[in-house]
Structures are given as C-alpha cells and as structure tokens.
Design a protein around this motif. Sequence first.
Motif, PDB file in Angstrom:
ATOM      1  N   GLN B  25       0.827  -1.202   0.000  1.00 37.06           N
ATOM      2  CA  GLN B  25       0.000   0.000   0.000  1.00 37.06           C
ATOM      3  C   GLN B  25       0.868   1.262   0.000  1.00 37.06           C
ATOM      4  O   GLN B  25       0.450   2.304  -0.468  1.00 37.06           O
ATOM      5  CB  GLN B  25      -0.882  -0.047   1.264  1.00 37.06           C
ATOM      6  CG  GLN B  25      -2.098   0.824   1.250  1.00 37.06           C
ATOM      7  CD  GLN B  25      -3.149   0.328   0.260  1.00 37.06           C
ATOM      8  OE1 GLN B  25      -3.122  -0.801  -0.185  1.00 37.06           O
ATOM      9  NE2 GLN B  25      -4.057   1.209  -0.084  1.00 37.06           N
ATOM     10  N   VAL B  28       4.607   4.480  -3.361  1.00 36.58           N
ATOM     11  CA  VAL B  28       4.203   5.725  -4.014  1.00 36.58           C
ATOM     12  C   VAL B  28       5.352   6.280  -4.838  1.00 36.58           C
ATOM     13  O   VAL B  28       6.509   5.899  -4.653  1.00 36.58           O
ATOM     14  CB  VAL B  28       3.718   6.802  -3.016  1.00 36.58           C
ATOM     15  CG1 VAL B  28       2.383   6.426  -2.414  1.00 36.58           C
ATOM     16  CG2 VAL B  28       4.748   7.076  -1.949  1.00 36.58           C
ATOM     17  N   ARG B  29       4.999   7.183  -5.747  1.00 35.12           N
ATOM     18  CA  ARG B  29       5.995   7.756  -6.659  1.00 35.12           C
ATOM     19  C   ARG B  29       7.134   8.438  -5.897  1.00 35.12           C
ATOM     20  O   ARG B  29       8.273   8.402  -6.327  1.00 35.12           O
ATOM     21  CB  ARG B  29       5.272   8.793  -7.534  1.00 35.12           C
ATOM     22  CG  ARG B  29       5.882   9.045  -8.850  1.00 35.12           C
ATOM     23  CD  ARG B  29       4.880   9.705  -9.778  1.00 35.12           C
ATOM     24  NE  ARG B  29       4.159  10.792  -9.149  1.00 35.12           N
ATOM     25  CZ  ARG B  29       2.839  10.966  -9.221  1.00 35.12           C
ATOM     26  NH1 ARG B  29       2.099  10.128  -9.886  1.00 35.12           N
ATOM     27  NH2 ARG B  29       2.255  11.992  -8.630  1.00 35.12           N
ATOM     28  N   ASN B  30       6.781   9.109  -4.828  1.00 35.64           N
ATOM     29  CA  ASN B  30       7.774   9.860  -4.070  1.00 35.64           C
ATOM     30  C   ASN B  30       8.574   8.907  -3.180  1.00 35.64           C
ATOM     31  O   ASN B  30       8.086   8.420  -2.161  1.00 35.64           O
ATOM     32  CB  ASN B  30       7.041  10.913  -3.238  1.00 35.64           C
ATOM     33  CG  ASN B  30       7.988  11.853  -2.555  1.00 35.64           C
ATOM     34  OD1 ASN B  30       8.962  11.425  -1.950  1.00 35.64           O
ATOM     35  ND2 ASN B  30       7.715  13.133  -2.668  1.00 35.64           N
ATOM     36  N   ASP B  32      11.175   9.319  -1.198  1.00 34.50           N
ATOM     37  CA  ASP B  32      11.460   9.766   0.177  1.00 34.50           C
ATOM     38  C   ASP B  32      10.352   9.343   1.121  1.00 34.50           C
ATOM     39  O   ASP B  32      10.589   8.790   2.190  1.00 34.50           O
ATOM     40  CB  ASP B  32      11.512  11.303   0.268  1.00 34.50           C
ATOM     41  CG  ASP B  32      12.748  11.861  -0.387  1.00 34.50           C
ATOM     42  OD1 ASP B  32      13.590  11.057  -0.823  1.00 34.50           O
ATOM     43  OD2 ASP B  32      12.848  13.101  -0.474  1.00 34.50           O
ATOM     44  N   ILE B  33       9.133   9.696   0.701  1.00 33.27           N
ATOM     45  CA  ILE B  33       7.973   9.402   1.527  1.00 33.27           C
ATOM     46  C   ILE B  33       7.805   7.902   1.668  1.00 33.27           C
ATOM     47  O   ILE B  33       7.541   7.375   2.748  1.00 33.27           O
ATOM     48  CB  ILE B  33       6.706   9.986   0.869  1.00 33.27           C
ATOM     49  CG1 ILE B  33       6.741  11.497   0.907  1.00 33.27           C
ATOM     50  CG2 ILE B  33       5.456   9.469   1.560  1.00 33.27           C
ATOM     51  CD1 ILE B  33       6.316  12.104   2.212  1.00 33.27           C
ATOM     52  N   LEU B 118      -1.094  11.025   3.834  1.00 33.26           N
ATOM     53  CA  LEU B 118      -1.114   9.950   2.850  1.00 33.26           C
ATOM     54  C   LEU B 118      -1.624   8.664   3.499  1.00 33.26           C
ATOM     55  O   LEU B 118      -2.402   7.917   2.900  1.00 33.26           O
ATOM     56  CB  LEU B 118       0.294   9.745   2.289  1.00 33.26           C
ATOM     57  CG  LEU B 118       0.378   8.892   1.034  1.00 33.26           C
ATOM     58  CD1 LEU B 118      -0.360   9.514  -0.135  1.00 33.26           C
ATOM     59  CD2 LEU B 118       1.840   8.681   0.629  1.00 33.26           C
TER      60      LEU B 118
END
Lengths: 326, 326
Positions: B25, B28-30, B32-33, B118
Amino acid sequence: MLSYWNDYPTIQNKLQIVCSLIEEQLQVRNKDIQETLIDFAKSGGKYLRPAYFLLFAELGDTTKQNQKQLFKVAASIEILHMASLIHDDIVDDSPLRRGTITVQSKYGKDIAVYAGDLLFTQFFELITQAMNGSYYLGINAASMKRLLLGELDQMHTRFNQQETVEDYLRSINGKTAELFWLACIQGAHFGKTDKKIETLAGQIGRNVGIAFQVYDDILDYTADQHDLQKPILEDLAQGVYTLPLIFAKEEKPEIFASYLAKKNELSLEEAQKVAELVVTYGGVQKAKKFAQNYTQNALQDIEKLPESQAKKEITHLTKQLLQRTF
Amino acid sequence: MLSYWNDYPTIQNKLQIVCSLIEEQLQVRNKDIQETLIDFAKSGGKYLRPAYFLLFAELGDTTKQNQKQLFKVAASIEILHMASLIHDDIVDDSPLRRGTITVQSKYGKDIAVYAGDLLFTQFFELITQAMNGSYYLGINAASMKRLLLGELDQMHTRFNQQETVEDYLRSINGKTAELFWLACIQGAHFGKTDKKIETLAGQIGRNVGIAFQVYDDILDYTADQHDLQKPILEDLAQGVYTLPLIFAKEEKPEIFASYLAKKNELSLEEAQKVAELVVTYGGVQKAKKFAQNYTQNALQDIEKLPESQAKKEITHLTKQLLQRTF
C-alpha cells in the motif's frame, strides 16, 4: 465571499446552504478548533468547487435528484479543499491565505495539523453518509490520494532547476485539477445526467482546473502585493518553480542558473529581479498561451452540453474565472 | 517486531501478510515518503490492533469469511494508527518513537504532515475497497473522528491543573480505546460471528484499550529511559497530566501546585521530583488499581466467548499485555 456569486442568484442560494452545512459539520467539543475552522470556512474562499458541482448537477434530471445528497457532496468537496489548504500552509510556512493570517501562524502548527486532520474526517463522514455503496466512494478515495501525491510532487521538486513542464503539469493535475475534475464529474453523476455528459463534465473540470492553476501561478509574477492579498513571489522563495519560470528558463537557462543556485537564500531584491527576467524572457506570455489553450478546450466542451440555464452559467463562470485581467 | 508473536504462530503468519499488504500500500511515486513510511511501518510496532482484529475474526464462521477482506481491514486499522502517531509526534515535537527517531525529527515536519495525510488516504482507500456498502464504513468514519477528538481533548487540557479523571478518561477513550474497540468489533463482524459476540468484542476492546493506555501512562512514571526507549516524563514536560498524577494531585493538591504552575519551564530535576511525589502519594498505586479493574472486566467478558483456540489466545494475549511487571 458569496458576493462573488451576485450574478448567479440560484447558485448563491445553494452555496449558502452548503455553507451552513459546513458550519454545522464543524461543531466540535473543542471550541478553539471549532472557531478556527469556522473562521477559515468564512474567510473568503469562493466555493468554486461546490459551485461547479452544483451547476453540473443542474444539467441532470431534477425529478430523480436527492437534494440532501447533493448538498452533502458539495460540502464534502469544499471541506477536502480546506483540509489540504491548511496542511499546505504548514508545509509552506505561509503567513497569509486569502488576505488573512493562516491557521498555522495564528494558532500554531499543533492546531493546524489536527484542524486539517479533522477536516479530512468530516470529508470522509459526509461522503460516507451521502454515497455509501456507490463506486464513487472509491473514486473519492483515489482522488484524495492524487491530491496528496500532487502536493508531494511539488514538495519533492522544490529547488529543482531541472523541473520540466511535464513535472509541473503532473503536480498541478493532482494538487488543483483533481478537485475540479471531481466536482464536475460528481455533479453530473449525482445530478443524474447521462453517462456521456458525466465524462464530458470530468474533462471540462480537469481543463478548468489546469488553466485556473496556471493563471494563479502567473499572478505570482504579475500582481502586486496589495491586489493579491498574499505575499508575492512566495513560491519562488520556497523553491516552487512554476510554469512562467520554467518557460523563461528554457529560453535563457544561463541567466536564471546563478539566481536559482542560491536556493532559499535568494533575497527579496533578487527574487524581484528573477520575476522581471521571467517577464522579459516571455515566460508569462507563454504561460498565458498555455492556459488559454486549456480554457479554450474547456469552453469547446462546455459548448457541447445540452442547452439550459446551467450551461449558460457554466460558460459565464468559466469565462469570468479564466479571462482575468493582467 | 513480529517476534512478539512467537507464541502465537497462526497470528504471526497472518500478521506477516498484513505487514506485506501495508508495505504494498505504501508504494508511491515519491521515494522519500515511501522509504519514510516503510521504515516507520517496520520500526517496531507490535501490530496489536490487527492482532486483536484477526483473533476476534477467528471466533466466527470461517466458511463464510472473505480472507482478502479480513486482511484489508486488519491493515487499515494499523495504517490509521500509524497516521495518528506520525501527526502526534509533530504536535508533541517528539524526538523518539519506539526507540527510533520520529518521522518529523528525521525528515522534518513537511514530510511528516504529508506522510500522515497519505496514510489517512490509504486507510480510506483500503476500507472503501473492503467494505463499500456496509454500514461499517460509517462506523470507521465516526471512529476516525473520535480518535482525533481524543487527541484534541488531550491537547486542549495541556497544563490544566483542574483536569479530572473524567477528562482523562474521555481523552484516552478517543485516542487509544477507540481503535481497540474498532479492531475487536470489526474482527467479530467481518469474521461472521453472531451479533452478541460482536457487541461483546467491542466491549472487550474498549476495556483493553483503556487499561493499555493507563499502564502506558504509569510507565512514564516508573520505567527508566533505557527500558522504555523513549524519553521518560515527556508527557509531564508537555503538560499532559495523566492518571497517576491526577490521582496523586487529588491526595495532596498543594504539593503539586507550585511545580505545575511552572508549566513548560519545569526543569528535568523538578520533573523527576514530581514523579517521585506521584509515587509517594499513591498515584501510581491507584492508577494500577484503576487499570486492573478494566483488565478484570475485559477478562471476565473474554471468559464468555465460545470455547476455541482463538479464545485461549485472546486470554493469553490480554494477560501478557496488561499484566506487565513494574
């Protein structure tokens, strides 16, 4: 803020109901937070997203509509928008929003974090009440996620001199156009239009949202502080390089490189110099053309909507919004 | 962290699946996050809430269960918990969580705000996928709201010398007991037990959650820094007055008044003195009795569950969790 809608009495009345519904939703035990949020809700937002939502809903079959549901969905979109603004202001350390002091500068980041969270909760509560069982619930979840990923993209590309038009477009598609898309497509859907109009509505919303954000970014380079009621060149200082700068930089990369290399140590004078250069090298001009393109596409699609009072108002509103004077 | 479950091999295997689902889940693209969140997900949480959820689900009719749905709901509860922890750490300015540095001290508040947001989105996405159309969706929305209102209550009563046992209870009911309640009642519901067990499950979860939080707050006054892997007396320094202090203060208000009047200027030595006084005036002792009461109620209700391996494990887990050594 609802004076913006003086030319649209029906929508103005409906937005008044949305406004009351939001206020009702914001009644919580903690009075600090409640006042903060009610202040914020009343502090000059135009309620553009619920307005587009309601206008697209008017295109549908009114005999089949559930008015209570429509108002709840309209309110949910504005609440989601408010939540994202409050959290953005924490991340941006913005002192001002809509000409008034931001939640985080007035009450501190603690309140701002939880105030935004509470709004996410209210959004969730409202749409669950309004559409449990509909596949639009999943669409809302996905939309909220794309909104956030847009913010993250923007944060991630800060101070990135290599940022491209595509990066910029991806970011604003999420952070701004997504909610316009959602407002319009949901308006058509819950307003009980046919499937073709629903798709068209989404497309119109997407294009309006992109043009809206590009114009907003242009204003950062052209408006004076008094007009815009927020500190100009804020994005630039924060390393958010928007379309006018990206275009100007493509024209004369070497001129901008030395300024941008200073990152967050750019002085106000230097930022003003960069802004002048952006205008000089055609960045604002090109960005306007870019936005006009999206506006045109939106207006052409609006033209395809069935003849009605709502269509007239959607046309009028879109022109009013996207043909600002510079 | 899953070594905590060595005595419960079935649950351990299931939690492994929940863990993978959460990790999936968080793609994500980012990057770092993504790394931030995956680090955080793996940084030593015990997955207590999904464990209770899965154990209560095991009480139901396995032939009627949808395993995929169960894992999604289990993951959603842990994700909601993670989101609230990340935002709490911003508000508390906590340097440490679970013995490791917090998201906000490692990556800054910008990342922490959006990382938490998020997670709220992922929570929303998961439960929408798992239970769209069920009235439990509304229950989740209401639960998320109460969780947040609990946090707000706690923030609101900071440095409030007049804080009562009732204020404290209301706050921990929201910020901690709510998710235990949700885990247990949903486990029973989606595990297809009968309605009576569902209600009982919720009650057990509520009591376990309250006792769990009271013990956690007692630890702040009794554990040394090394054991707990978080700075002790942090709550006290932040003006969060928990049950041991409230009880001791009832006993000898005048002794505590001068210390607490210093608010956030209390030195470490003074905080240690307050902690000693809390022990001396029976605050810890009374808080333990208070928690034991809730533990007893939970264990009595667990006794009423149908005989099964799950019942044995719920009993064992609850004793292990709530009969800590001090």
